[in-house]
Scaffold this active site. Structure first.
Site, PDB file in Angstrom:
ATOM      1  N   THR A  80       0.887  -1.212   0.049  1.00 56.21           N
ATOM      2  CA  THR A  80      -0.140   0.198   0.051  1.00 56.21           C
ATOM      3  C   THR A  80       0.908   1.108   0.029  1.00 56.21           C
ATOM      4  O   THR A  80       2.060   1.036  -0.001  1.00 56.21           O
ATOM      5  CB  THR A  80      -0.879   0.120   1.366  1.00 56.21           C
ATOM      6  N   GLY A  81       0.404   2.258  -0.115  1.00 55.90           N
ATOM      7  CA  GLY A  81       1.109   3.847   0.073  1.00 55.90           C
ATOM      8  C   GLY A  81       2.127   3.828  -0.673  1.00 55.90           C
ATOM      9  O   GLY A  81       2.295   3.491  -1.904  1.00 55.90           O
ATOM     10  N   TYR A 103       8.998  11.938   6.974  1.00 59.73           N
ATOM     11  CA  TYR A 103       8.244  12.866   6.814  1.00 59.73           C
ATOM     12  C   TYR A 103       8.779  14.197   7.689  1.00 59.73           C
ATOM     13  O   TYR A 103       9.280  13.766   8.718  1.00 59.73           O
ATOM     14  CB  TYR A 103       6.903  12.481   7.030  1.00 59.73           C
ATOM     15  N   TYR A 158       4.155  15.650  15.530  1.00 63.81           N
ATOM     16  CA  TYR A 158       4.745  14.857  14.741  1.00 63.81           C
ATOM     17  C   TYR A 158       6.140  14.815  14.778  1.00 63.81           C
ATOM     18  O   TYR A 158       7.007  14.153  15.317  1.00 63.81           O
ATOM     19  CB  TYR A 158       4.203  15.101  13.247  1.00 63.81           C
TER      20      TYR A 158
HETATM   21  P1  NAD Z   1       1.058   2.434   4.482  1.00 60.28           P
HETATM   22  O1  NAD Z   1       0.414   1.947   5.688  1.00 60.28           O
HETATM   23  O2  NAD Z   1       0.440   2.521   3.400  1.00 60.28           O
HETATM   24  O3  NAD Z   1       2.120   1.210   4.080  1.00 60.28           O
HETATM   25  C1  NAD Z   1       3.090   0.366   5.037  1.00 60.28           C
HETATM   26  C2  NAD Z   1       3.495  -0.878   4.367  1.00 60.28           C
HETATM   27  O4  NAD Z   1       4.208  -1.580   5.196  1.00 60.28           O
HETATM   28  C3  NAD Z   1       2.602  -1.911   4.052  1.00 60.28           C
HETATM   29  O5  NAD Z   1       2.937  -2.602   2.827  1.00 60.28           O
HETATM   30  C4  NAD Z   1       2.461  -2.720   5.073  1.00 60.28           C
HETATM   31  O6  NAD Z   1       2.040  -4.121   4.729  1.00 60.28           O
HETATM   32  C5  NAD Z   1       3.964  -2.884   5.314  1.00 60.28           C
HETATM   33  N1  NAD Z   1       4.187  -3.491   6.733  1.00 60.28           N
HETATM   34  C6  NAD Z   1       3.582  -2.975   7.985  1.00 60.28           C
HETATM   35  N2  NAD Z   1       4.218  -3.703   9.081  1.00 60.28           N
HETATM   36  C7  NAD Z   1       5.060  -4.682   8.527  1.00 60.28           C
HETATM   37  C8  NAD Z   1       5.690  -5.728   8.766  1.00 60.28           C
HETATM   38  N3  NAD Z   1       5.962  -6.157  10.230  1.00 60.28           N
HETATM   39  N4  NAD Z   1       6.464  -6.622   7.956  1.00 60.28           N
HETATM   40  C9  NAD Z   1       6.246  -6.465   6.366  1.00 60.28           C
HETATM   41  N5  NAD Z   1       5.483  -5.409   6.205  1.00 60.28           N
HETATM   42  C10 NAD Z   1       4.898  -4.645   7.061  1.00 60.28           C
HETATM   43  O7  NAD Z   1       2.288   3.613   4.957  1.00 60.28           O
HETATM   44  P2  NAD Z   1       2.662   4.656   3.966  1.00 60.28           P
HETATM   45  O8  NAD Z   1       2.201   5.986   4.510  1.00 60.28           O
HETATM   46  O9  NAD Z   1       3.052   4.442   2.698  1.00 60.28           O
HETATM   47  O10 NAD Z   1       4.255   4.902   4.697  1.00 60.28           O
HETATM   48  C11 NAD Z   1       5.449   4.173   4.441  1.00 60.28           C
HETATM   49  C12 NAD Z   1       6.427   5.118   4.724  1.00 60.28           C
HETATM   50  O11 NAD Z   1       6.475   6.402   3.879  1.00 60.28           O
HETATM   51  C13 NAD Z   1       6.558   5.369   6.143  1.00 60.28           C
HETATM   52  O12 NAD Z   1       8.182   5.351   6.647  1.00 60.28           O
HETATM   53  C14 NAD Z   1       6.052   6.612   6.548  1.00 60.28           C
HETATM   54  O13 NAD Z   1       6.557   7.314   7.416  1.00 60.28           O
HETATM   55  C15 NAD Z   1       6.694   7.404   4.969  1.00 60.28           C
HETATM   56  N6  NAD Z   1       5.691   8.656   4.666  1.00 60.28           N
HETATM   57  C16 NAD Z   1       4.417   8.537   4.633  1.00 60.28           C
HETATM   58  C17 NAD Z   1       3.820   9.648   4.388  1.00 60.28           C
HETATM   59  C18 NAD Z   1       2.390   9.879   4.446  1.00 60.28           C
HETATM   60  O14 NAD Z   1       1.852  11.110   4.251  1.00 60.28           O
HETATM   61  N7  NAD Z   1       1.641   8.724   4.053  1.00 60.28           N
HETATM   62  C19 NAD Z   1       4.458  11.013   4.046  1.00 60.28           C
HETATM   63  C20 NAD Z   1       6.045  11.047   4.238  1.00 60.28           C
HETATM   64  C21 NAD Z   1       6.618   9.740   4.354  1.00 60.28           C
END
Ligand code: NAD
Length: 386
Positions: free
Chosen positions: A48-49, A218, A228
């Site tokens: 995801t994401g 972030y 945050y």
């Molecule tokens: P998300 O929740 O959409 O995705 C998280 C992913 O991690 C998923 O694929 C999930 O299956 C996997 N995951 C979680 N625990 C796991 C485990 N124990 N083993 C294997 N896989 C595991 O999150 P996201 O928002 O895409 O965040 C991803 C990164 O991007 C993070 O470090 C987040 O801080 C960073 N980020 C997010 C944003 C935002 O606004 N969403 C902005 C900047 C940075």
């Protein structure tokens, strides 16, 4: 089937809708020209994401083979699988049929070994490793201790206006974290596991000579800073960012590089549960959409690969060696308007100052809901994404 939302978490997912969500991201990348980028990519947090978006951008943008790691729930009985379960299933069925996803706990030694075995079998080496995990818990693979992260301010309480994902205004009050909560959050969301991954891949000889590795971070605006960036999760991100140099140094026998990419705020499962983020996102989306600079996950990750990592020029970084994909979000002309709008919350209807509908729609879409082309009154085959 209707969406079931509790505390900004959607606890079910629509299989075909999740497929449609991936298909839309795929179409966005397919519209663009191919670029010369990575050839073999490992994405840790691929379902995801930002992780899923990077996988799509690397595979469709530069023809990379990908191996993914995620931790998602399969459907059981009448319970749907998680959104990431279906998104990943669709990806492997419809986008990259030869690809493998390891549905395992990325923090474990077993998962790292399984990834190494798979790389040896199907790729030989990888030239890009993406670390995109967002997790609330981590079991230390050596001690067996279970750590839980907290989303809390440090030193004094955080009080702010907020909004839930449905658009209802709320008041947020969070007491400061204890030292133990700070330490646990760093254990879960800091950079220790990223370092363990790269060490394991190096020792197994499965990194290509010019391998790049990237973890996502972030920073965000003033209005969320006390919760945050100056809070527990910010401490974890500082830890993650501080490890990039050590990781790069450990790659001395290769000419590899390690970076942190600071990404833009977007709606994901992880960001929706951070208090005050849905409110900030709704204001931000309104401003960035009006300036035509709004990007969803796939737009960001396509730009990251195409324009920053593989443009053929030096990779542009800030004074802390971070790639700033949040450049458009943090530009003063965006942040000034967001801050002005923030002051009017409560006086003006949110629909007037922010794009809460856009935020909610994106939230629904990533769980497979809210698509006019899907008849949600029909029975659903919980195993089929197409
Ligand atoms: P998300 O929740 O959409 O995705 C998280 C992913 O991690 C998923 O694929 C999930 O299956 C996997 N995951 C979680 N625990 C796991 C485990 N124990 N083993 C294997 N896989 C595991 O999150 P996201 O928002 O895409 O965040 C991803 C990164 O991007 C993070 O470090 C987040 O801080 C960073 N980020 C997010 C944003 C935002 O606004 N969403 C902005 C900047 C940075």
């Amino acid at each position: 089937m209707k969406e079931m939302i509790r505390n900004n978490i959607c606890i079910n997912a629509h299989p075909k809708g999740c497929g449609l969500y991936v298909q839309k991201a795929v179409s966005a990348v397919k519209k663009k020209d191919r670029f010369l980028g990575p050839k073999n990519v490992l994405v840790i947090g691929c379902s995801t994401g930002y992780g899923l978006a990077t996988r799509i951008a690397a595979h469709l943008g530069s023809g990379a083979k990908t191996l993914g790691v995620a931790y998602e729930k399969a459907p059981t009985g009448k319970r749907t699988g998680s959104a990431g379960w279906y998104a990943d299933l669709y990806y492997r069925e419809a986008v990259e049929p030869q690809a493998t996803t390891l549905n395992m706990d990325a923090f474990s030694h077993e998962c790292k070994q399984a990834a190494i075995d798979e790389i040896k079998k199907t790729m030989g080496t990888v030239d890009l490793v993406i670390y995109s995990l967002a997790s609330g818990v981590r079991i230390d693979p050596d001690s067996g201790v279970r750590y839980t992260s907290a989303l809390k301010p440090i030193g004094s309480p955080y009080t702010s206006q907020g909004v839930d994902i449905l658009g209802n205004l709320t008041q947020i009050h969070v007491e400061p974290a204890t030292d133990e909560e700070i330490e646990h959050t760093i254990k879960v969301m800091g950079g220790e596991d990223w370092e363990l991954w790269i060490r394991a891949l190096l020792e197994a000889g499965v990194l290509s000579p010019q391998a790049l590795t990237l973890a996502y971070s972030y920073i965000g605006p003033e209005v969320t800073k006390d919760l945050y960036r100056n809070g527990t999760i910010g401490r974890a991100k500082e830890d993650l960012e501080s490890r990039a140099k050590a990781i790069e140094t450990s790659m001395t026998n290769l000419s590899g590089k390690a970076f942190v990419s600071v990404n833009k705020a977007v709606v994901t499962r992880a960001s929706s549960v951070i208090p005050s983020v849905p409110l900030y996102l709704s204001l931000l989306y309104r401003v960035m959409k009006s300036k035509n600079t709004h990007e969803e996950c796939v737009g960001q990750m396509d730009r990251l690969l195409r324009e920053k990592l593989y443009s053929g020029s030096d990779i542009p970084v800030d004074e802390h060696n971070r790639i700033r994909m949040d450049d458009w979000e943090m530009s003063p002309d965006v942040q000034e308007i967001v801050a002005e709008k923030w002051k009017t919350i409560g006086d003006l209807p949110l629909s007037e100052i922010g794009d809460i509908d856009g935020v909610y729609t994106e939230f629904l879409h990533m769980h497979g809901f809210g698509y006019p082309s899907i008849d949600y009154s029909l029975d659903v085959d919980l195993q089929a994404v197409r």
